[in-house]
Design an enzyme around this catalytic site. Structure first.
Site, short mmCIF file in Angstrom:
data_model
loop_
_atom_site.label_atom_id
_atom_site.label_comp_id
_atom_site.label_asym_id
_atom_site.label_seq_id
_atom_site.Cartn_x
_atom_site.Cartn_y
_atom_site.Cartn_z
N GLU A 123 53.74 67.40 163.73
CA GLU A 123 53.36 67.68 162.08
C GLU A 123 53.57 67.51 161.03
OE1 GLU A 123 51.99 72.06 161.96
OE2 GLU A 123 51.30 71.65 163.95
N GLU A 190 43.23 68.12 160.55
CA GLU A 190 42.70 68.96 161.11
C GLU A 190 42.28 69.85 159.62
OE1 GLU A 190 45.68 72.23 163.56
OE2 GLU A 190 43.58 73.85 162.86
O1 KIV Z 1 48.19 73.00 169.26
C1 KIV Z 1 47.25 72.79 168.68
O2 KIV Z 1 46.32 73.63 170.16
C2 KIV Z 1 46.49 71.82 168.20
C3 KIV Z 1 45.12 71.69 168.11
C4 KIV Z 1 44.36 72.83 166.81
C5 KIV Z 1 44.80 70.17 167.44
O3 KIV Z 1 47.78 71.19 167.67
#
Ligand code: KIV
Length: 272
Positions: A123, A190
């Site tokens: 991220e 997201e």
């Molecule tokens: O951890 C997760 O499930 C995610 C998705 C929502 C993309 O990063």
């Protein structure tokens, strides 16, 4: 060699690139365990994400922050053992890559070695560039993740839609371009406005996978437990529920409890 078994049918990062070029939508779902991963793989899901959402869905934490690298490795290796076709991506958990690029590389290598997964997801944008570059230079494919990044929830303070304001949208566009330039093979966006997601996916040559980012992206991802209606409290606008497993499981378990209590189970034919 077993790795060569079904290679022609396996989804790779190159397959995803080809799918984008052909305009074929990419499907991605979360998986955290062997049994569910086997079902999803057989059902034809292109990408299985061992998301750090396991922290919420599997462990019952409020956020994704508590899950550890060891726990992600446990989930990742369980998923990899089940799959024949899907590409498996494992999230680098909070605290395993933000410190410095050496720590990030060590974490990514542990994931690749100990799970057998095919890629990692991280991220953030410019602020984690050094870590992304270091991991990529070791030959580990990296998927980026921008927009709502749940590992930074205490910075945002809310899970509301991101990048509605011009300044944040501009930073997201620049970060997406940077991730592509660094060599990420794909990006998750997201919970951002559809128009912004459209602009990003049209301007990048790598696949863009959306969750709450509208229809104009190269693929969609959802948390499997949400899509199947196992987690029945979570009802964001972007979620389409394809089943009510919470209801189905509850009813089945009620029947089992009833049958045992009234001495109907096991019957003579179910005993030795
Ligand atoms: O951890 C997760 O499930 C995610 C998705 C929502 C993309 O990063």
């Amino acid at each position: 060699m077993s790795a060569a078994r079904n290679d022609s049918k396996r989804i790779t990062t190159h397959t995803l690139q080809e799918m984008k070029s052909k305009g074929e939508k990419i499907t991605m779902l979360t998986a955290y365990d062997f049994s569910m991963a086997g079902i999803l793989d057989e059902a034809g899901v292109d990408v299985l994400l061992v998301g750090d959402s396991a922290s919420n869905v599997m462990a019952g934490h409020e956020t994704t922050l508590p899950i550890t690298l060891d726990q992600m490795i446990y989930h990742g290796s369980s998923v990899v053992r089940a799959i024949k076709r899907s590409l498996v991506i494992v999230d680098l958990p909070f605290g395993s890559y933000q410190g410095n690029s050496s720590e990030a590389l060590r974490s990514a290598i542990r994931i690749m070695k100990e799970t057998g997964a095919h890629a990692v997801k991280m991220e953030g944008g410019a602020e984690i560039k050094d870590s992304i570059v270091r991991i990529l230079s070791a030959g580990v494919p990296v998927m980026g993740h921008l927009g709502l990044t749940p590992q930074s929830i205490y910075k945002f303070g809310t899970y509301t839609v991101r990048a509605k304001e011009e300044e944040e949208a501009q930073k997201l566009i620049e970060d997406a371009r940077l991730l592509e330039q660094c060599g990420c093979f794909a990006i998750v966006l997201e919970k951002i406005p559809s128009s912004l997601a459209k602009q990003v996916s049209e301007n990048l040559s790598i696949p863009v996978i959306g969750i709450g980012a509208g229809p104009f992206v190269d693929g969609q991802v959802l948390v499997t437990h949400d899509l199947l209606g196992i987690t029945n409290q979570f009802k964001p606008r972007f979620l389409r529920k394809y089943a009510d497993l919470h209801g189905i499981i509850t009813e089945a378990v009620h029947h089992y409890v009833e049958d045992v209590k009234r001495k109907d189970f096991p019957s003579p034919s179910e005993a030795y």
